[in-house]
Scaffold this motif. Structure first.
Motif: not given
Length: 236
Positions: A50-62
């Motif tokens: 899920x897209x929100x799970x990605x934020x467990x790995x990186x804080x955001x696009x920057x």
């Protein structure tokens, strides 16, 4: 799309992805499609999470972009040992970065000169130049001067490097090489470059000139360092 965790992009990974998996996939996507094809949703989908799970790995696009740029530096190490002499060292630093930007055409766009990112693997590049300008001909340069000399080298490479991705994308879009595009465009340019008003430009359009990003890089680097030599009181 790329692969992560040993799976085909878009399929659920056999095991949970790592931060390195996220960064590698993002780099592969940007290499293949440019930054325009990169989004958090796209990376999450290709990883099968899920897209929100990605934020467990990186804080955001920057944060993701900074990690990607740091990996570019990590995979583009300077030679060891570094050459002696400020000019030789500046050349090897600049050419190492230029080659990295050619392998990853998006990287120059990510690199900020006004708000530099925290890039642990980029520190050796900065340190190499600062140390090269530390003592020139027995003259100890102050830190302010050394920083300006160092950052100006980076700025030259970065400034030319931002032209790589648009050139690559243009070739993808129309299927033409730069030479083929110029052959098609040149007659129109020659038609408007009236020799009476623009004699020098008219002469240039009627002459075969080897003018590419690579030649601009080599010419610009040589002239910048010639200027450094004059500033430092050395023979060019």
């Amino acid at each position: 799309a790329g692969t992560a965790g040993g799976t085909v992009a878009g399929e659920p990974p056999a095991s949970a992805p790592t931060v390195d998996d996220v960064v590698r996939l993002a780099m592969a996507t940007a290499d293949a499609e440019g930054l325009g094809g990169l989004s958090m949703r796209r990376i999450a989908t290709d990883l099968g999470i899920p897209t929100m799970t990605l934020y467990r790995y990186v804080r955001g696009r920057e944060d993701l972009l900074a990690r990607m740029l740091d990996t570019v530096y990590a995979t583009s190490p300077l030679p060891d040992p570094l050459p002696d002499g400020w000019r030789a060292r500046a050349e090897v630093c600049a050419r190492t970065m230029w080659a990295a930007f050619q392998r990853h055409p998006w990287a120059a766009h990510v690199m900020s000169m006004t708000r530099p990112q925290v890039l642990p693997h980029g520190l050796p590049h900065t340190e190499a130049l600062l140390s090269a300008f530390g003592d020139v001909g027995g003259r100890r340069l102050d830190l302010d001067t050394r920083m300006h000399l160092t950052v100006s080298v980076f700025q030259l490479v970065r400034g030319l490097g931002v032209g790589i991705e648009p050139a690559v994308q243009a070739r993808r879009d129309d299927g033409l090489t730069d030479e083929e595009w110029m052959d098609r465009t040149l007659p129109g340019l020659q038609a408007v470059a009236d020799a009476r008003r623009y004699p020098h430009l008219a002469a240039a359009t009627g002459t075969e000139i080897d003018l590419t990003l690579d030649t601009l890089f080599e010419f610009g680097l040589a002239r910048l360092l010639d200027g450094y030599a004059a500033f430092l009181g050395e023979a060019s």
